[in-house]
Design a protein around this motif. Sequence first.
Motif, short mmCIF file in Angstrom:
data_model
loop_
_atom_site.label_atom_id
_atom_site.label_comp_id
_atom_site.label_asym_id
_atom_site.label_seq_id
_atom_site.Cartn_x
_atom_site.Cartn_y
_atom_site.Cartn_z
N SER A 21 -10.28 5.50 -1.08
CA SER A 21 -12.01 4.96 -0.87
C SER A 21 -11.00 4.11 1.12
O SER A 21 -10.53 4.06 1.17
CB SER A 21 -11.81 3.47 -1.65
OG SER A 21 -12.48 4.16 -3.03
N GLY A 22 -12.70 4.43 1.31
CA GLY A 22 -12.73 4.12 2.67
C GLY A 22 -13.88 4.21 3.75
O GLY A 22 -14.85 4.62 3.17
N PHE A 23 -13.54 3.62 4.70
CA PHE A 23 -14.72 3.90 5.53
C PHE A 23 -15.26 4.02 7.77
O PHE A 23 -14.01 3.59 7.43
CB PHE A 23 -16.02 2.20 5.77
CG PHE A 23 -15.57 1.31 5.96
CD1 PHE A 23 -15.57 0.73 7.02
CD2 PHE A 23 -14.76 0.64 4.79
CE1 PHE A 23 -15.60 -0.42 7.20
CE2 PHE A 23 -14.04 -0.82 5.65
CZ PHE A 23 -14.17 -0.96 6.55
N THR A 24 -15.69 4.53 7.78
CA THR A 24 -15.75 4.63 8.73
C THR A 24 -16.72 3.42 9.91
O THR A 24 -17.73 3.70 9.91
CB THR A 24 -15.91 6.12 9.36
OG1 THR A 24 -16.87 6.31 9.30
CG2 THR A 24 -15.00 7.46 8.90
N ARG A 25 -15.95 2.56 11.45
CA ARG A 25 -17.19 1.88 12.24
C ARG A 25 -16.84 2.28 13.19
O ARG A 25 -15.63 1.43 13.57
CB ARG A 25 -16.98 0.57 10.99
CG ARG A 25 -17.89 -0.80 11.94
CD ARG A 25 -17.77 -1.48 11.34
NE ARG A 25 -16.14 -2.71 11.55
CZ ARG A 25 -15.61 -3.26 11.30
NH1 ARG A 25 -15.94 -4.17 10.21
NH2 ARG A 25 -14.19 -3.40 11.74
N THR A 26 -17.64 2.85 13.99
CA THR A 26 -17.18 3.12 15.53
C THR A 26 -18.90 2.37 15.96
O THR A 26 -19.84 2.57 16.29
CB THR A 26 -16.87 4.09 15.54
OG1 THR A 26 -15.63 4.54 15.16
CG2 THR A 26 -16.60 4.58 17.50
N ARG A 27 -18.51 1.21 16.62
CA ARG A 27 -19.64 0.97 17.85
C ARG A 27 -20.52 1.84 17.93
O ARG A 27 -19.94 2.44 18.89
CB ARG A 27 -19.35 -0.42 18.14
CG ARG A 27 -20.59 -1.08 18.64
CD ARG A 27 -19.97 -2.45 19.56
NE ARG A 27 -20.10 -3.03 18.51
CZ ARG A 27 -19.40 -4.68 18.82
NH1 ARG A 27 -19.62 -5.31 20.15
NH2 ARG A 27 -19.33 -5.68 17.66
N GLY A 31 -21.30 5.22 11.29
CA GLY A 31 -20.38 5.64 10.15
C GLY A 31 -20.78 6.12 8.44
O GLY A 31 -21.59 6.14 8.45
N GLN A 32 -19.61 6.36 8.03
CA GLN A 32 -19.95 6.32 6.53
C GLN A 32 -19.08 6.46 5.89
O GLN A 32 -18.29 5.50 6.35
CB GLN A 32 -20.20 8.07 6.30
CG GLN A 32 -18.78 9.07 6.70
CD GLN A 32 -18.38 10.03 6.99
OE1 GLN A 32 -19.50 10.79 7.21
NE2 GLN A 32 -17.29 10.64 6.60
N ALA A 33 -18.98 5.99 4.54
CA ALA A 33 -17.97 5.68 3.30
C ALA A 33 -17.97 6.90 1.94
O ALA A 33 -18.74 7.07 1.95
CB ALA A 33 -18.55 4.06 3.19
N ILE A 55 -19.94 -3.70 2.34
CA ILE A 55 -18.83 -3.41 1.89
C ILE A 55 -17.77 -4.71 2.98
O ILE A 55 -18.04 -4.87 4.10
CB ILE A 55 -17.65 -2.68 2.48
CG1 ILE A 55 -18.16 -0.93 1.61
CG2 ILE A 55 -16.08 -2.19 2.67
CD1 ILE A 55 -17.81 0.39 1.63
N TYR A 56 -17.13 -5.90 1.56
CA TYR A 56 -16.43 -6.51 2.81
C TYR A 56 -15.22 -6.47 3.04
O TYR A 56 -14.82 -6.39 1.99
CB TYR A 56 -16.84 -7.93 1.70
CG TYR A 56 -18.10 -8.64 1.95
CD1 TYR A 56 -18.75 -9.55 2.57
CD2 TYR A 56 -19.73 -7.79 0.91
CE1 TYR A 56 -19.85 -9.64 2.07
CE2 TYR A 56 -20.68 -8.47 0.73
CZ TYR A 56 -21.03 -9.38 1.56
OH TYR A 56 -22.03 -9.38 1.57
N GLU A 57 -14.68 -6.94 3.75
CA GLU A 57 -13.61 -7.49 4.23
C GLU A 57 -12.56 -8.49 4.23
O GLU A 57 -13.22 -8.90 4.10
CB GLU A 57 -12.99 -7.02 6.11
CG GLU A 57 -13.75 -5.52 5.90
CD GLU A 57 -13.42 -5.23 7.79
OE1 GLU A 57 -12.56 -4.47 8.21
OE2 GLU A 57 -14.22 -5.58 8.27
N ASP A 91 -17.79 8.85 -7.94
CA ASP A 91 -17.40 9.31 -6.34
C ASP A 91 -18.48 8.57 -5.67
O ASP A 91 -19.89 9.50 -5.61
CB ASP A 91 -16.55 10.45 -6.04
CG ASP A 91 -15.28 10.39 -6.87
OD1 ASP A 91 -15.22 9.51 -6.26
OD2 ASP A 91 -15.22 11.50 -6.97
N VAL A 92 -18.48 7.81 -4.94
CA VAL A 92 -19.94 7.35 -3.75
C VAL A 92 -19.97 7.85 -2.68
O VAL A 92 -18.47 7.22 -2.10
CB VAL A 92 -19.92 5.72 -4.28
CG1 VAL A 92 -21.22 5.05 -2.92
CG2 VAL A 92 -20.39 5.48 -5.39
#
Length: 216
Positions: A21-27, A31-33, A55-57, A91-92
Amino acid sequence: MFQEPSGLKNRIGFLESGGQSGFTRTRGQRGQANISFQIAPDNTWEPSEGWPLYIYENYRDDDTAVCGWVGTVSGVSIKWNAGQEGQHKIDVEAIGAERIFDNIPTPVAEFTDTPAGTIFSYLLDYAIAQGLPIAITAGTIGAGATVSIKYDGKQSVGAAFADLATKSPNYIQYISPRTLKYYFQEFSVSAAPFTITDAYPLFGTIEYNRTDTEFR
């Protein structure tokens, strides 16, 4: 956490142990997860496309966690495990909140010698009025470049946002997952909350290969 029909729900307990599981986050980019869940045989929970996802860190609880990614569910895949009496994997796939605006066409409008920020605000207000799955509001919106643009209703609001940022030197447009605000502003640099000195050396990658020549 998913915004389900019955309210905001924490589904961290369903996460697949060892799943990818993971996500991309580029300002400034979309993004996608991808998240994998392992569901017990007697559990009927199943996410649906369009559900808002947060999604919380460093998750502890809703009061102290920091929202690091926000978007909506774009796809759901269910895999049943043969011989495991109904246990199955879900899978989401999710897309970042900026992509919501890719599905909203611009209104028919024309602007002459107008600040890009004024047009950005107009389009954002228009998109919000159409109804969004996530409660996004306006953040800091700078003036940007002075532009002349005509919209015929065939371009998406998301594409129009990106175009306005491109036409405005050093500008960027993005949604902050912490505030759920849409920003259109110049690039900024924040100072680190510490000073690196020789007492705090910074290492890159250290590699050590042991060979039989080291043994006697």
